[in-house]
Design an enzyme around this catalytic site. Structure first.
Site, PDB file in Angstrom:
ATOM      1  N   GLY A  11       0.814  -1.208   0.000  1.00 26.68           N
ATOM      2  CA  GLY A  11       0.000   0.000   0.000  1.00 26.68           C
ATOM      3  C   GLY A  11       0.852   1.265   0.000  1.00 26.68           C
ATOM      4  N   SER A  35      -1.516  -8.816   2.026  1.00 29.67           N
ATOM      5  CA  SER A  35      -2.693  -9.686   2.030  1.00 29.67           C
ATOM      6  C   SER A  35      -2.357 -11.071   1.482  1.00 29.67           C
ATOM      7  CB  SER A  35      -3.796  -9.064   1.178  1.00 29.67           C
ATOM      8  OG  SER A  35      -3.383  -8.996  -0.183  1.00 29.67           O
ATOM      9  N   SER A  38      -1.232 -11.430  -2.095  1.00 30.05           N
ATOM     10  CA  SER A  38       0.138 -11.025  -2.419  1.00 30.05           C
ATOM     11  C   SER A  38       1.183 -11.969  -1.836  1.00 30.05           C
ATOM     12  CB  SER A  38       0.415  -9.609  -1.890  1.00 30.05           C
ATOM     13  OG  SER A  38      -0.433  -8.662  -2.510  1.00 30.05           O
ATOM     14  N   LEU A  82      -1.102  -1.008   7.558  1.00 28.33           N
ATOM     15  CA  LEU A  82      -2.341  -1.739   7.254  1.00 28.33           C
ATOM     16  C   LEU A  82      -3.554  -0.825   7.294  1.00 28.33           C
ATOM     17  CD1 LEU A  82      -1.711  -4.925   9.419  1.00 28.33           C
ATOM     18  CD2 LEU A  82      -1.746  -4.837   6.914  1.00 28.33           C
ATOM     19  N   ASP A  83      -4.556  -1.165   6.515  1.00 31.41           N
ATOM     20  CA  ASP A  83      -5.838  -0.471   6.578  1.00 31.41           C
ATOM     21  C   ASP A  83      -6.506  -0.767   7.913  1.00 31.41           C
ATOM     22  OD1 ASP A  83      -6.587  -1.116   3.074  1.00 31.41           O
ATOM     23  OD2 ASP A  83      -5.591   0.597   4.017  1.00 31.41           O
ATOM     24  N   CYS A 145      -2.567  12.251   9.857  1.00 28.03           N
ATOM     25  CA  CYS A 145      -1.617  13.110   9.138  1.00 28.03           C
ATOM     26  C   CYS A 145      -1.890  14.598   9.359  1.00 28.03           C
ATOM     27  CB  CYS A 145      -1.633  12.776   7.647  1.00 28.03           C
ATOM     28  SG  CYS A 145      -3.275  12.745   6.898  1.00 28.03           S
ATOM     29  N   GLY A 177      -2.948  11.750   0.748  1.00 27.18           N
ATOM     30  CA  GLY A 177      -3.470  11.333   2.039  1.00 27.18           C
ATOM     31  C   GLY A 177      -4.610  10.347   1.933  1.00 27.18           C
ATOM     32  N   HIS A 243      -0.051  18.869   3.433  1.00 29.63           N
ATOM     33  CA  HIS A 243      -1.305  19.359   4.009  1.00 29.63           C
ATOM     34  C   HIS A 243      -1.107  20.774   4.533  1.00 29.63           C
ATOM     35  CE1 HIS A 243      -2.950  15.511   3.445  1.00 29.63           C
ATOM     36  NE2 HIS A 243      -3.078  15.081   4.685  1.00 29.63           N
ATOM     37  N   ASN A 330       2.491  15.273   4.470  1.00 25.00           N
ATOM     38  CA  ASN A 330       1.550  14.315   5.059  1.00 25.00           C
ATOM     39  C   ASN A 330       2.005  12.870   5.006  1.00 25.00           C
ATOM     40  OD1 ASN A 330       0.840  15.138   2.194  1.00 25.00           O
ATOM     41  ND2 ASN A 330      -0.329  13.237   2.337  1.00 25.00           N
TER      42      ASN A 330
END
Length: 352
Positions: A11, A35, A38, A82-83, A145, A177, A243, A330
């Site tokens: 990511g 994941s 991958s 990670l999300d 951020c 971002g 930002h 950011n």
């Protein structure tokens, strides 16, 4: 050399972690995770590289692992990009397995036992993990951020002149971002401003209270600044990185310090990471700019390799005490770079 791992390595934040680690003198990239789809692939085959710098050659042939603690057991520190929908469970498993996790996800930011750190602002909060009881594993959260840019100049002001009563911020946030999957579509952002970023305003309004708070008497938790009132309005704009925030603030104590005192405090501030000679520490944590049209993202976001924060247009405010414009990178001091500098502080403090 300390061994480092990266979770969510394919990511946008994971890629930035890898880029910052690729030539780092203190950390060796030893494991990368992503994941299940991958896992087992070479990184170069699993990753759609989106950074402006080329993918480091040493990572191209590394095999991507699943995000399971066993595959990272030799790491001294693990950086998580990670999300949020998967970070909570995965990071808990790693901490329970005795690993040190520095996370960019929001999941544990409000946990009273987890430090929420902007390394150029409140590095003293890392004493929480130094004073911890129990097992070896622990996690540290990187702030949101936009929160990072906001608190970086406010923290030295609070330390010198006392707590704030009110803070308002209107953000102009870069498209990086949002990540690149799903991110913001070009048709939505070109020739446009989107005056909504899901969950962002609430994060800023709460996180500032924790970061600007103090270690408790036992040194194992944070006393939030519950009296501080923060109001945020967040906008996505067509800027690649950086930002910008238009901020007004009022001190609790009256009369407020003078304008010259405010500027001198920011100019003279030296963050702890610089005092400890951390590799990524900015030479100047806060850059006070006097030009009437600065800071600007394209001109100022890369100050001190993205670890420095620029502040301009500091002037009296007719409602509060002062107002100013803040610019921060950011994806560096607002994300992965903060994680790297936190790890450097942990090494310098002999915590890892």
């Amino acid at each position: 050399m300390k061994k480092a791992g990266v979770l969510g390595a394919t990511g946008s934040v994971g890629q930035r972690f890898i880029l910052l680690l690729s030539e780092h003198p203190e950390f060796e990239l030893a494991a990368i995770g992503a994941s299940k789809r991958s896992a087992g692939k070479r990184y170069v085959d699993a990753c759609t590289w989106k950074q402006t710098d080329l993918m480091p050659q040493q990572v191209e042939d590394m095999i991507v692992s699943e995000c399971v603690a066993e595959d990272f057991k030799d790491c001294d520190v693990v950086f998580s990009g990670l999300d949020a929908d998967v970070a909570g469970t995965v990071e808990k498993e790693f901490v329970d397995a005795g690993l040190v996790v520095i996370s960019n996800a929001k999941n544990y930011r409000r946990d009273p036992n987890v430090p929420l750190v902007v390394p150029i602002a409140n590095s003293e909060h890392l004493e929480m993990v130094a004073n911890r009881e129990g097992g070896k594993g622990f996690n540290i959260c990187i702030s949101n951020c936009s929160t990072a840019g906001l608190v970086a100049p406010l923290k030295p002001l609070v330390d010198k002149f006392g707590p704030l009563k009110y803070v308002t911020t209107t953000t102009l946030q870069a498209i990086s971002g949002a990540g690149f999957s799903p991110g913001v579509s070009g048709i939505d952002i070109l020739d446009n401003i989107v005056p909504y970023i899901s969950g962002e305003e609430d994060k800023i309004e709460w996180e500032a209270k924790k970061i600007l708070g103090n270690l408790n008497a036992e040194g194992n938790g944070i006393d939030l600044d519950e009296d501080l009132v923060v109001s945020a309005q967040c906008n996505r704009v067509a800027v690649s990185d950086g930002h910008t925030e238009c901020v007004s603030f009022k001190f609790k104590k009256e009369p407020a310090p003078s304008l010259d005192e405010i500027k001198s405090c920011l100019r003279e501030y030296v963050c702890e990471a610089k005092k400890l000679n951390c590799h990524s520490a900015p030479e100047q944590a806060i850059h006070v700019l006097e030009q009437p049209d600065r800071p600007q993202p394209r001109l100022d976001r890369n100050r001190d390799a993205g670890y420095g924060v620029s502040v301009g247009r500091i002037r009296p405010d007719p409602i509060f005490d002062y107002k100013m414009v803040i610019l921060s990178h950011n994806t560096i001091i607002g994300a992965a770079g903060s994680g790297i500098l936190i790890a450097e502080l942990l090494v310098a403090k002999n915590i890892i």
